[in-house]
Design a protein around this motif. Structure first.
Motif, short mmCIF file in Angstrom:
data_model
loop_
_atom_site.label_atom_id
_atom_site.label_comp_id
_atom_site.label_asym_id
_atom_site.label_seq_id
_atom_site.Cartn_x
_atom_site.Cartn_y
_atom_site.Cartn_z
N LYS A 193 31.76 41.06 42.68
CA LYS A 193 32.69 41.53 43.73
C LYS A 193 32.44 40.80 45.14
CE LYS A 193 34.54 45.86 45.30
NZ LYS A 193 34.65 47.35 45.28
N GLN A 194 31.15 40.79 45.63
CA GLN A 194 31.07 40.09 46.74
C GLN A 194 31.68 38.76 46.85
OE1 GLN A 194 26.78 40.15 47.90
NE2 GLN A 194 27.22 39.48 49.89
N GLN A 197 35.38 38.61 46.81
CA GLN A 197 35.68 39.11 48.24
C GLN A 197 35.63 37.92 49.28
OE1 GLN A 197 33.23 42.59 48.82
NE2 GLN A 197 34.84 43.88 48.14
N GLN A 198 34.53 37.08 49.14
CA GLN A 198 34.35 36.20 50.02
C GLN A 198 35.45 35.07 49.70
OE1 GLN A 198 30.19 35.14 49.83
NE2 GLN A 198 29.49 36.81 50.75
N TYR A 200 38.19 35.12 48.14
CA TYR A 200 39.63 35.81 48.19
C TYR A 200 39.78 36.78 49.14
CZ TYR A 200 39.96 32.89 43.83
OH TYR A 200 39.65 31.99 43.11
N PRO A 201 39.51 36.80 50.42
CA PRO A 201 39.42 38.01 51.31
C PRO A 201 40.61 38.82 51.24
CG PRO A 201 39.67 36.05 52.57
CD PRO A 201 39.52 35.38 50.98
N ARG A 203 42.78 39.47 48.52
CA ARG A 203 43.00 40.02 47.27
C ARG A 203 42.56 41.21 46.98
NH1 ARG A 203 40.44 37.27 41.81
NH2 ARG A 203 42.03 38.37 40.19
N GLY A 204 41.69 41.80 47.65
CA GLY A 204 41.12 43.15 47.25
C GLY A 204 42.03 44.36 46.96
N GLU A 218 39.69 51.50 52.37
CA GLU A 218 40.42 51.78 51.33
C GLU A 218 41.11 53.12 51.22
OE1 GLU A 218 39.31 50.41 47.48
OE2 GLU A 218 38.55 48.60 48.27
N SER A 224 42.10 48.28 43.80
CA SER A 224 41.38 46.96 43.78
C SER A 224 41.97 46.00 42.69
CB SER A 224 39.86 47.29 43.75
OG SER A 224 39.21 45.96 43.79
N TYR A 226 39.98 43.14 42.06
CA TYR A 226 38.86 42.65 41.78
C TYR A 226 38.43 43.23 40.40
CZ TYR A 226 38.16 40.99 46.51
OH TYR A 226 38.68 40.41 47.81
#
Length: 385
Positions: A193-194, A197-198, A200-201, A203-204, A218, A224, A226
């Motif tokens: 997930k990390q 997130q890095q 695709y910032p 996309r969450g 959120e 989410s 992800y």
């Protein structure tokens, strides 16, 4: 004491201990993960997967969990192995929740052959009703039918536990460090997930959620994007294994089942214990019907994994076929599995490890005990493999 520390022998032992700690807990083993996504499974497999019907379906196990099952453990067992099943129930198989994650253990088996029927059928019915953890399919339970048994268990998981995150397939002579395995899988999921997130910032959260765009927390209604778990096929991986042509061997694979022109088998996880994440489980079941059954079940799973583009991930903490002497730190903190365990040894190992448990945490031991346990595990693993 100081003179001992300066002695060459003491320095050599200290250096060896450091190397062992680094080899097992270094970045290459636990802290670096691969996130390569698999090639999609074939859109239309050649043939639908046909499996024997279930005599004891036990379909309500996951429904009664109260939450999504994080780890489902499928234990391959023989009908007459009640002592092994009872040992697992009384030890690691009795765990239901680890660090907030739901865990369930089920025993997968077939029918006894005619020469061993006796009263086993009635005993199994009674055991299934009392324990509620048996799934039985209509095929003769034998080593050469392990592929059918495993596929029956995986199909059960997909049908009756559709929201499970991970499935562990293991055997009834294996000790599983369930807290350690849950922690390992949880760490891999968080790392994925990390990583996403890095990469695709934006996309969450689904488009339209303004809080996500402003960096706020959120909302409950946000979804989410992800994936909850990575595409993972984790085990003690064997490479460059060629099929056995020895007639009468339980590992025999015929020329028709695996032609010599194909060379060695693809990499595969030892059948004593491997983990499939939910996405990989679905890919394997989708493609399995289009491939002739290989009677060596762990090889078959490796063949299907390659077919759908899933590369297996090796972990030296999963013992494979190796047997380790019982050690509290080795079993409780380092190893995730150990093979060739008698029922009394499974219970003894559990009592030894549980004696140092505190509020569900991992077993604690002194730095000296941990160092000696690491050295012992590492040396045995290096010697065996």
């Amino acid at each position: 004491m100081s003179s001992c520390l300066l002695h060459p022998r003491c320095m050599l032992l200290a250096a060896l201990a450091f190397l062992c700690v680094w080899a097992i807990f270094g970045p290459s083993e636990l802290r670096k993960f691969s996130f390569t996504l698999p090639v999609p499974a074939p859109a239309a497999p050649g043939h639908p997967l046909s499996l024997p019907h279930l005599l004891i379906p036990n379909g309500g196990v996951c429904k009664g969990s109260g939450s999504q099952v994080f780890l489902l453990i499928l234990v391959s067992t023989a009908p007459e192995h009640q002592e092994q099943r009872d040992a697992i129930r009384a030890s690691w198989g009795g765990l239901r929740e680890i660090q907030g994650h739901s865990v369930r253990t089920l025993f997968i088996l077939g029918e006894p052959d005619n020469s061993h029927w006796g009263n086993i059928k009635e005993v199994l019915k009674w055991e299934a009703q009392i324990e509620g953890d048996i799934v039985q399919a209509a095929f003769t339970d034998s080593y050469r039918n392990l592929t059918l048994k495993t596929l029956s268990g995986l199909a059960w998981a997909a049908r009756y536990c559709p929201n499970v995150h991970y499935v562990l397939k293991t055997d009834d002579d294996v000790y599983i460090n369930v807290p350690g395995l849950v922690a390992e899988l949880d760490q891999r999921g968080k790392a994925l997930k990390q990583h996403l997130q890095q990469k695709y910032p934006n996309r969450g959260i689904v488009q339209g959620d303004r809080k996500a765009k402003t960096g706020e927390k959120e909302s409950e209604g946000a979804h989410s994007l992800y994936p909850p778990v990575p595409h993972l096929y984790l085990g003690h991986i064997h490479w460059s294994v060629y099929p056995s042509r020895l007639k009468g061997s339980r590992h025999q694979v015929s020329e028709m089942q695996w032609p010599s022109s194909r060379g060695p088998f693809p990499p595969y996880g030892s059948g004593t214990g491997y983990v499939l994440s939910a996405p990989v489980l679905r890919l394997i079941l989708r493609a399995a019907g289009g491939v002739p059954l290989i009677p060596v079940e762990d090889v078959f799973v490796g063949v299907i994994a390659k077919r759908v583009g899933v590369a297996p991930t090796h972990s030296s903490r999963i013992a494979g076929a190796a047997r380790y002497p019982i050690d509290r730190c080795c079993f409780g903190r380092i190893l995730l599995s150990s093979h060739h365990m008698e029922p009394w040894e499974i219970k003894s190992a559990w009592e030894l490890v549980r004696g140092s448990l505190g509020n569900g945490d991992m077993p604690l031991c002194s730095w000296l005990q941990e160092t000696l346990g690491i050295v012992r595990c590492w040396m045995l693993s290096w010697w065996y493999f």
